[in-house]
Design a protein around this motif. Structure first.
Motif, mmCIF file in Angstrom:
data_model
loop_
_atom_site.group_PDB
_atom_site.id
_atom_site.type_symbol
_atom_site.label_atom_id
_atom_site.label_comp_id
_atom_site.label_asym_id
_atom_site.label_seq_id
_atom_site.Cartn_x
_atom_site.Cartn_y
_atom_site.Cartn_z
ATOM 1 N N LEU A 190 0.836 -1.309 -0.003
ATOM 2 C CA LEU A 190 0.011 0.031 -0.148
ATOM 3 C C LEU A 190 0.950 1.193 -0.024
ATOM 4 O O LEU A 190 1.838 1.355 0.752
ATOM 5 C CB LEU A 190 -0.874 -0.291 1.172
ATOM 6 N N TYR A 191 0.679 2.212 -0.939
ATOM 7 C CA TYR A 191 1.169 3.433 -1.043
ATOM 8 C C TYR A 191 0.396 4.809 -0.888
ATOM 9 O O TYR A 191 -0.533 4.738 -1.894
ATOM 10 C CB TYR A 191 2.303 3.361 -2.030
ATOM 11 N N VAL A 192 0.467 5.469 -0.031
ATOM 12 C CA VAL A 192 -0.165 7.008 -0.027
ATOM 13 C C VAL A 192 0.805 7.923 0.159
ATOM 14 O O VAL A 192 1.755 8.024 0.827
ATOM 15 C CB VAL A 192 -1.084 7.009 1.219
ATOM 16 N N ASP A 193 0.422 8.926 -0.936
ATOM 17 C CA ASP A 193 1.504 10.016 -1.179
ATOM 18 C C ASP A 193 0.639 11.247 -1.333
ATOM 19 O O ASP A 193 -0.704 11.358 -1.078
ATOM 20 C CB ASP A 193 2.233 10.060 -2.647
ATOM 21 N N SER A 194 1.452 12.454 -1.022
ATOM 22 C CA SER A 194 0.816 14.036 -0.848
ATOM 23 C C SER A 194 1.472 14.567 -2.204
ATOM 24 O O SER A 194 2.542 14.390 -2.954
ATOM 25 C CB SER A 194 0.740 14.415 0.190
ATOM 26 N N HIS A 254 2.923 17.229 -1.542
ATOM 27 C CA HIS A 254 4.015 17.890 -0.637
ATOM 28 C C HIS A 254 5.349 16.656 -0.536
ATOM 29 O O HIS A 254 5.945 16.808 0.536
ATOM 30 C CB HIS A 254 3.898 18.495 0.574
ATOM 31 N N GLU A 255 5.533 15.721 -1.292
ATOM 32 C CA GLU A 255 6.349 14.716 -1.073
ATOM 33 C C GLU A 255 6.369 13.843 -0.104
ATOM 34 O O GLU A 255 7.354 13.466 0.505
ATOM 35 C CB GLU A 255 7.855 15.173 -1.675
ATOM 36 N N GLU A 256 5.089 13.930 0.680
ATOM 37 C CA GLU A 256 5.152 12.954 1.696
ATOM 38 C C GLU A 256 4.386 11.695 1.421
ATOM 39 O O GLU A 256 3.735 11.642 0.481
ATOM 40 C CB GLU A 256 3.975 13.924 2.844
ATOM 41 N N TYR A 257 4.620 10.607 2.542
ATOM 42 C CA TYR A 257 4.134 9.315 1.844
ATOM 43 C C TYR A 257 4.108 8.503 3.008
ATOM 44 O O TYR A 257 4.507 8.730 4.296
ATOM 45 C CB TYR A 257 4.908 8.796 0.785
ATOM 46 N N LEU A 258 3.168 7.417 3.048
ATOM 47 C CA LEU A 258 3.059 6.281 3.966
ATOM 48 C C LEU A 258 3.495 4.915 2.972
ATOM 49 O O LEU A 258 2.502 4.865 1.920
ATOM 50 C CB LEU A 258 1.935 6.126 4.548
ATOM 51 N N ALA A 259 4.140 4.194 3.135
ATOM 52 C CA ALA A 259 4.461 2.916 2.458
ATOM 53 C C ALA A 259 4.402 1.674 3.169
ATOM 54 O O ALA A 259 5.168 1.866 4.161
ATOM 55 C CB ALA A 259 5.839 2.983 1.657
ATOM 56 N N VAL A 260 3.594 0.746 2.821
ATOM 57 C CA VAL A 260 3.668 -0.631 3.527
ATOM 58 C C VAL A 260 4.177 -1.569 2.427
ATOM 59 O O VAL A 260 3.669 -1.688 1.616
ATOM 60 C CB VAL A 260 2.291 -0.998 4.089
ATOM 61 N N MET A 261 5.374 -2.328 2.716
ATOM 62 C CA MET A 261 5.792 -2.989 1.943
ATOM 63 C C MET A 261 6.458 -4.607 2.621
ATOM 64 O O MET A 261 6.736 -4.248 3.688
ATOM 65 C CB MET A 261 7.057 -2.351 1.238
ATOM 66 N N LEU A 262 6.785 -5.331 1.636
ATOM 67 C CA LEU A 262 7.332 -6.484 2.118
ATOM 68 C C LEU A 262 8.829 -6.592 1.656
ATOM 69 O O LEU A 262 9.198 -6.319 0.396
ATOM 70 C CB LEU A 262 6.692 -7.914 1.557
ATOM 71 N N LYS A 295 -2.622 12.982 -1.910
ATOM 72 C CA LYS A 295 -2.641 13.060 -3.498
ATOM 73 C C LYS A 295 -3.656 11.931 -3.910
ATOM 74 O O LYS A 295 -4.588 11.772 -4.519
ATOM 75 C CB LYS A 295 -1.279 13.149 -4.112
ATOM 76 N N SER A 296 -2.867 10.612 -3.537
ATOM 77 C CA SER A 296 -3.483 9.239 -3.836
ATOM 78 C C SER A 296 -3.122 8.140 -3.161
ATOM 79 O O SER A 296 -2.244 8.260 -2.609
ATOM 80 C CB SER A 296 -2.929 9.187 -5.586
ATOM 81 N N LEU A 297 -3.930 7.251 -3.340
ATOM 82 C CA LEU A 297 -3.551 5.805 -2.673
ATOM 83 C C LEU A 297 -3.289 4.761 -3.583
ATOM 84 O O LEU A 297 -4.386 4.715 -4.568
ATOM 85 C CB LEU A 297 -4.833 5.438 -1.579
ATOM 86 N N VAL A 298 -2.327 3.864 -3.667
ATOM 87 C CA VAL A 298 -2.002 3.029 -4.565
ATOM 88 C C VAL A 298 -2.043 1.572 -4.134
ATOM 89 O O VAL A 298 -1.593 1.455 -2.962
ATOM 90 C CB VAL A 298 -0.660 3.379 -5.436
ATOM 91 N N LEU A 299 -2.799 0.916 -4.629
ATOM 92 C CA LEU A 299 -2.715 -0.545 -4.562
ATOM 93 C C LEU A 299 -1.892 -1.318 -5.628
ATOM 94 O O LEU A 299 -2.376 -0.961 -6.894
ATOM 95 C CB LEU A 299 -3.827 -1.246 -4.265
ATOM 96 N N GLY A 300 -1.001 -2.225 -5.441
ATOM 97 C CA GLY A 300 -0.292 -2.867 -6.628
ATOM 98 C C GLY A 300 0.792 -1.969 -7.148
ATOM 99 O O GLY A 300 1.591 -1.404 -6.459
ATOM 100 N N ASN A 351 12.521 -0.475 -5.386
ATOM 101 C CA ASN A 351 13.056 -1.742 -5.628
ATOM 102 C C ASN A 351 11.903 -2.786 -5.510
ATOM 103 O O ASN A 351 11.792 -3.671 -6.367
ATOM 104 C CB ASN A 351 14.221 -2.129 -4.596
ATOM 105 N N ALA A 352 10.997 -2.522 -4.535
ATOM 106 C CA ALA A 352 9.856 -3.373 -4.098
ATOM 107 C C ALA A 352 8.740 -3.061 -5.137
ATOM 108 O O ALA A 352 7.993 -4.050 -5.258
ATOM 109 C CB ALA A 352 9.258 -2.761 -2.805
ATOM 110 N N ASN A 353 8.970 -2.124 -5.803
ATOM 111 C CA ASN A 353 7.625 -1.644 -6.764
ATOM 112 C C ASN A 353 8.033 -2.414 -8.574
ATOM 113 O O ASN A 353 7.334 -2.207 -9.122
ATOM 114 C CB ASN A 353 7.808 -0.303 -7.089
ATOM 115 N N VAL A 354 9.190 -3.015 -8.421
ATOM 116 C CA VAL A 354 9.618 -3.727 -9.663
ATOM 117 C C VAL A 354 8.317 -4.342 -10.065
ATOM 118 O O VAL A 354 8.045 -4.322 -11.143
ATOM 119 C CB VAL A 354 10.880 -4.478 -9.413
ATOM 120 N N GLN A 355 8.009 -5.395 -9.096
ATOM 121 C CA GLN A 355 6.835 -6.281 -9.564
ATOM 122 C C GLN A 355 5.563 -5.670 -9.156
ATOM 123 O O GLN A 355 4.547 -5.974 -9.801
ATOM 124 C CB GLN A 355 6.961 -7.724 -8.633
ATOM 125 N N GLY A 356 5.641 -4.672 -8.140
ATOM 126 C CA GLY A 356 4.482 -4.100 -7.550
ATOM 127 C C GLY A 356 3.894 -5.213 -6.577
ATOM 128 O O GLY A 356 4.556 -5.445 -5.643
#
Length: 1312
Positions: free
Chosen positions: A1057-1061, A1063-1071, A1142-1147, A1161-1166
């Protein structure tokens, strides 16, 4: 056929009424003469007298002779007053007084009667031993008219209770009239033959009545038969009467017509029992005493053909077809009538129609048998024998319902050993032991607690013990003991005295409760009358000269097929497999509707429902489909497939019979409770007309549960011979009212819903136009679907304490169950009340925490109370369920434990009410109820509160405020929406779906799949149905996030899960690469992100994992799988707010311009795998992406397939499910022939058509492939890598044992 049955029943009823009129006429004369006042003193006897002036001869009503009445020497329950009426007399009433001018009177007593001054019988009422109410002073007269008259010579009044400050004192009167009868005595080898005037008699109706008494449990009472196999036999079998009738069948001497019915019990008690047999054609009414069974005979014929004669008392002629191993009747018969002929009177007058076989006398010989009843666990009988005899000999008979109990205990001379005879689990056990060492242990018999008489004969001589059970040589057992047996002096029968020492009598087996008779000790008959007079032996709690056994399973009070068993004092119901529960199997185990299951939080599934609750109908199995706004009840039948029809015409139509998973009565009860029902019908035609021309006779029609012909089709209305297109004026040819009636040589269909409840379900379909050249048709009949529960939400609001609703008298004589919901703010009030002359039933809120269920059936008020730990007047819905039966009463409130109280033994059992039923108040208009009552059901009958409330002042239909009680059933942020009848859950702001917002919304993400939720994308006013969701984030910052989702994957690293703004702020949850979870926060673009890594193991293991991340200011709480919880604090405390989301991204993150390297790096596959129930504050991005709401600011790239993350294995995702339905909502066009699923199709045609279709499909694929190859070369070059990537990911998921996609390909239907 139905009219014939009705006629038969009517005539049978007329026959019964005629019999009743005859009996009533015979007894209509004044049978209320004073029978005692004129008797001499010698006609009175008593157990004892206080003095000569208190003797029983002074016990005449209103007389002051002697001391003014009878008083015994001692006042205890062994006293009795006896009257000899001189001859058998009909007794209709009794009256009592106390002793004149004294404090001596009886407050309750038992009445007993006998013909011979022996073998007394207690007067019973309501199938229970009944105590008569006595006096409250010495001189007032208490008169009691007997419920049914007694015919006897001797009467006994046995006091049970008396004035506690005085003694027993009685004066009595008996009312009645003389009784005459014709009587015959049969010795077991004799009989009476009634011979017909002609060779045979053929009767369409018969009437047989008689009375009998016997000590034998078996014997033929009457028999007649014909040469063609007809017969009628009435026979005693094990103390019960078996009536066997065969009216014959087309096959000579066929057993197909054999009908056997058994009635009565314990009829070998040497008391009079009445029998009536009424037959008209096949309808038979069989009555034994007060119990009647109605039945119809089997076979084809209505006449009973009897040859030559009827025999009474036995079957004297060898060679009869039913003579094998059948005993003749041994006992007395009186008033024997066959079709109006007095058989015994003819025999006494030696008429030629009667032939007497053997020794038949015309008086009743009474055997000199004195039974004794062991009434309680403290009962015992002590008899003396001759001590020091070489051995001992004991014999007796017993009968009981109890499995265990001591029969006999005898200590040998000088304590040399002990003999014990007892019952254990219905078997007879004989034990001889010395000094605690068993010398002999014999077990014999089985089910000896069957209520029948069983005999025991035991002989012991020297060191040998022999026992014979039931005089059966095959049941003789011998045992040798290592001791010399010398008889003792004390024989304890049935139990041991309380105060006796263990050496004299020891009973570890429990007391015997039952009857004994014919006791012999050392071959000497014991005179129990001497025991009763205190001249021999000793006893406690016995009834001598009476066997008080009763069959508590007759009548059978176990309902719904429950199996009755009994002990001496009560009965038990085995409800296993019936679908019901409770002491008498009265209450249903199942809810009354799918709506009730829904509001218990159940999801869609198969359930058993019981629409009439405790009524006579059995539960039925249905499918409850819990949708978001409705609860559908689906009932299947045996023909839901598309079925082809050929060769039918109006002269020889094609008939379709439907069998449902429930019978007609069950379906009718269910449908009546529903608000709406429908059934889809579909007719596919090619040159096959449906309803014909508007003025022509219909060629196809259907029949519903009313058994009436219906000529309208789905989508139309009753009485209108049209299809749906006819009503809409949209048929293929406007001259016709159905598409198929255009009779075109092309496929068309008429599909629609039948929704008139009174005609549903469809039970038969008749099709009559498929026999012409090129005429083809197929039909499909859908299941019955209903929704809405007319009763579950049926409510009334009571606004004043004096307001109430009234309904007809509640009928719950033997069993009653009442259930309802209520809510109130009042501290007390009566929910309902129904009164009788003395009886009543009431349920009330007695205090804010107590509900009372009270009633009176004649034994005094009986109250069951339930106390709640919390207040019940909290304006929340509470459930009340009360039940009363002849064994117990119970009350349950909400989910509190059920409170039950046993009913008094041998008391009144009938609840007799005669006033109106008051709901919400009382007849006195006091203690009325303020609040709401709904879903009120009494004995399976629903009361329509709303309809009655519409016409009653002070009461309003319906009751608002359901969400206050049921809002907690809306889960995961779902909002409860109030409705007039119930509520619903609004899941629009929840990541979940379904009727209770509990269904997870999941999707499978492939490589490159991306879902983007844009917080601040502008939508036009016309589209902005969810603009409030985006507006929350438009011009302000947020300092709190609540994030939750579930996932399963085998790929790492991955971005979850990725949430950005802006103002270049974000929340990222990753494996991470090792599969561990990492959360990154950057709330200040000038500072490094806060990184929280969790050592929770490899989460890319193919299992489902749940993640929750809650942030409030600088504090972050993370929870993984509900077990692993961590708390963190952001390092950047100066600014802890998300600014300008700004947005919330899944995948896969598509906009990669400002990504940190680790996220890139984690986003190569999504993300490759399954995501479920994604929630970000009040945003459910995954749900909105899948549902594609018109205003949702969601963009999806790649394949996003709705799936089920909880499946054990992930299979190849299916991007689209295609179902070709026969329902055509637009104007019909030419259809293709339905052969794929239609039955009875021509295989040659199928083969040819399929070959053509395959060829066409291959050509289409070839052309499409050629175009793709020529026009998309660049895409073709890149595609292999992407495909290989996806296939490798899929292979990993497929091979994992706990990962399976539940998405199944929809059923496809083809027209060829």
């Amino acid at each position: 056929m139905d009219s014939l049955v009705a006629c038969n029943l009517s005539l049978a009823l007329s026959l019964s009424i005629s019999l009743w009129v005859c009996i009533a006429t015979a007894n209509s004369h004044n049978c209320d003469n004073h029978l005692v006042s004129g008797l001499p003193q010698s006609a009175f006897r008593s157990s004892s007298a206080l003095s000569s002036s208190h003797s029983p001869g002074f016990a005449k009503l209103n007389r002051r002779d002697g001391a003014g009445g009878w008083s015994p020497g001692d006042s205890n329950r062994y006293q009795w007053l006896q009257i000899d009426l001189g001859e058998r007399t009909e007794i209709t009433a009794i009256a009592t007084q106390g002793r004149y001018g004294s404090s001596d009177w009886v407050t309750s007593y038992v009445l007993m009667f006998s013909d011979t001054e022996r073998n007394w019988k207690q007067y019973r009422q309501e199938d229970n031993t009944w105590a008569f109410p006595g006096n409250s002073n010495a001189d007032s007269v208490v008169h009691y008219k007997l419920q049914y008259s007694i015919r006897a010579r001797f009467l006994r009044f046995a006091p049970l209770e008396w004035n506690p400050t005085g003694r027993i004192g009685m004066r009595v009167e008996v009312y009645g009239c003389s009784y005459k009868s014709d009587m015959a005595d049969f010795d077991g080898r004799s009989s009476l033959l009634y011979r017909f005037n002609q060779k045979s008699v053929s009767t369409v109706k018969d009437m047989i009545s008689l009375k009998f008494k016997t000590l034998q449990s078996d014997g033929v009472v009457l028999h007649g038969e014909g040469q063609r196999g007809d017969y009628i036999t009435l026979e005693l079998k094990k103390g019960k009467l078996s009536l066997q009738i065969n009216l014959g069948d087309t096959k000579l001497r066929s057993v197909n017509g054999h009908t056997s019915v058994t009635l009565g019990s314990l009829l070998d008690d040497q008391h009079w029992h009445s029998i009536t047999i009424e037959r008209y054609n096949k309808q038979v009414n069989f009555t034994v005493d007060k119990h009647t069974q109605h039945f119809r005979t089997k076979g084809e014929f209505d006449y009973l053909d009897i040859d030559y004669e009827l025999s009474f008392g036995g079957i004297p002629v060898p060679g009869k077809s039913v003579t094998f191993l059948r005993k003749n009747f041994h006992g007395c018969i009186e008033n024997l009538y066959y079709n109006g002929v007095n058989i015994i009177d003819l025999a006494k007058r030696r008429k030629p129609q009667i032939h007497i076989v053997g020794n038949v006398t015309f008086s009743c010989m009474e055997p000199h048998t004195v039974p004794v009843t062991f009434m309680t666990p403290s009962s015992y009988l002590l008899l003396r024998g001759k001590p020091q005899m070489d051995g001992l000999s004991v014999s007796f008979q017993f009968r009981t319902w109890n499995k265990d109990g001591l029969l006999l205990y005898n200590e040998f001379h000088e304590a040399s050993g002990v003999l014990q005879i007892y019952l254990s689990k219905g078997k007879l056990k004989i034990n001889v032991h010395k000094l605690s060492r068993s010398q002999a242990d014999i077990t014999t018999g089985v089910k000896l607690n069957d209520g029948l008489w069983h005999s025991i004969n035991l002989n012991a001589r020297r060191n040998r013990v022999s026992i014979i059970l039931d005089n059966n040589a095959a049941s003789t057992f011998h045992s040798t003991v290592q001791m010399q047996i010398y008889s003792g002096s004390s024989y304890y029968f049935g139990g041991c005295p309380v105060n006796v020492t263990a050496a004299d009598c020891l009973n570890p087996f429990g007391a015997f409760e039952g009857c004994m008779r014919l006791i012999l000790i050392d071959n000497q008959v014991v005179d129990l009358n001497l025991v009763q007079q205190g001249l021999q032996g000793n006893f406690s709690d016995l009834h001598i000269d009476l066997c008080g056994i009763q069959d508590r399973c007759l009548p059978n009070y176990c309902e719904h097929g429950g199996e009755c068993s009994q002990s001496w004092s009560t009965f038990y119901c085995d409800c296993a497999g019936t679908g019901y529960t409770g002491e008498t199997c009265h209450s249903s185990l199942y809810e009354k509707s799918c709506e009730a299951y829904r509001h218990k939080g159940q999801m869609s599934d198969f359930f058993s429902i019981d629409p009439d609750g405790s009524g006579s109908l059995k539960p039925l199995l249905v499918y409850c489909n819990m949708t978001d706004d409705k609860t559908w009840t689906v009932t299947q039948h045996n023909n839901t497939e598309l079925t082809k029809v050929q060769g039918s015409s109006s002269g020889k139509p094609h008939l379709v019979h439907l069998s449902y998973t429930a019978n007609t009565e069950q379906l009718q009860a269910m449908i009546n409770n529903m608000g709406y029902c429908e059934q889809e019908v579909s007719y596919h035609c090619r040159k096959s007309r449906l309803l014909n021309t508007p003025d022509g006779a219909p060629l196809t029609w259907w029949i519903g549960r009313t058994n009436e012909k219906q000529t309208y089709w789905g989508g139309s209305s009753p009485g209108v011979q049209k299809c749906a297109c006819g009503l809409e004026e949209s048929c293929l040819d406007t001259k016709y009212h159905c598409n198929c009636d255009a009779d075109r040589d092309e496929w068309a269909n008429d599909t629609g819903l039948l929704s008139y409840k009174d005609h549903l379900p469809l039970t038969q379909l008749v099709i009559g136009d498929t026999n012409r050249t090129d005429s083809k048709a197929a039909y499909r009949l859908g299941p019955l679907r209903c929704n809405g529960d007319n009763n579950y939400w049926n409510a009334a609001s009571f606004n004043t304490e004096s307001s109430y609703l009234h309904f007809p008298t509640f009928r719950g004589e033997l069993s009653a169950d009442i259930s309802f919901f209520f809510k109130t703010t009042a501290a007390s009030g009566v929910f309902l009340e129904n009164l009788g002359i003395k009886d009543f039933i009431r349920i009330e809120l007695n205090s804010p925490v107590e509900v009372l269920f009270s009633f009176d059936v004649g034994n005094g008020p009986f109250v069951v109370a339930v106390e709640s730990p919390s207040r019940l007047n909290d304006n929340q819905w509470h459930y009340v369920e009360a039940e009363r039966n002849i064994k117990a009463a119970s009350l349950r409130v909400d989910h509190l434990p059920r409170v039950a109280r046993e009913a008094p033994a041998d008391g009144h059992i009938h609840l007799q009410l005669n006033s109106q039923l008051f709901v919400g108040g009382t007849a006195s208009r006091q203690k009325g109820f303020l609040g709401c009552i709904r879903a009120l059901q009494l004995n399976g009958v629903n009361l329509n509160l709303e309809e009655r409330a519409k016409m009653t002042p002070g009461v309003n239909p319906g009751c608002p405020g359901h969400c206050t009680s049921y809002g907690n059933l809306c889960h995961n942020g779902g909002q409860c929406i109030e409705k007039y009848n119930g509520y619903s859950c609004n899941c629009s702001l929840s990541a979940y779906d379904g009727p209770f917002c509990k269904k997870e919304v999941s999707a499978f993400f492939e490589v490159g799949t991306s879902l983007v939720y844009n917080f601040q994308e502008y939508y036009g006013i016309a589209k902005n149905l969810s603009a409030h969701l985006s507006a929350i984030y438009m011009d302000r910052t947020i300092s709190t996030e609540n994030t939750a989702f579930s996932f399963r994957t085998t790929r790492a690293p991955s971005i979850l899960l990725y949430v950005d703004s802006y103002h270049e702020e974000y929340l990222a949850v990753m494996l991470l690469k090792n599969g561990s979870l990492q959360v990154r926060y950057r709330l200040d673009k000038d500072k490094d992100p806060d990184i929280f890594s969790f050592n929770s193991g490899n989460l890319a293991d193919g299992n489902l994992h749940a993640v929750k991340i809650n942030r409030e200011g600088p504090r972050v709480h993370v929870e993984i799988d509900r077990f692993h919880t961590m708390n963190y604090k952001l390092s950047s405390v100066s600014d802890t707010a998300f600014n300008g989301l700004k947005s919330l991204v899944l995948g896969k993150i598509v906009d990669t311009g400002n990504l940190d390297q680790e996220i890139a790096n984690a986003n190569v596959q999504g993300f490759v795998g399954c995501l479920s129930s994604v929630q970000f504050n009040w945003i459910a991005p995954l749900k909105e992406g899948l549902r594609q709401f018109s205003s949702a600011p969601v963009t999806v790239k790649g394949d996003l397939v709705e799936s089920d993350c909880r499946s054990s294995m992930m299979t190849e995702p299916v991007a689209m499910t295609t179902t070709l339905s026969f329902t055509d909502d637009s104007k019909p066009t030419e259809e293709e022939e339905p052969l794929q699923n239609a039955v009875k199709s021509d295989s040659a045609v199928i083969g040819g058509v399929i070959a053509i279709v395959i060829f066409v499909i291959l050509c289409i694929f070839a052309i499409t492939g050629r175009l793709l190859y020529r026009n998309k070369g660049t895409y073709q070059n890149n595609e292999p890598k992407r495909t290989e990537y996806a296939e490798n990911a899929e292979t990993a998921l497929k091979n994992h044992a706990n990962y399976q996609d539940s998405v199944s390909e929809g059923r496809k239907e083809y027209f060829i």
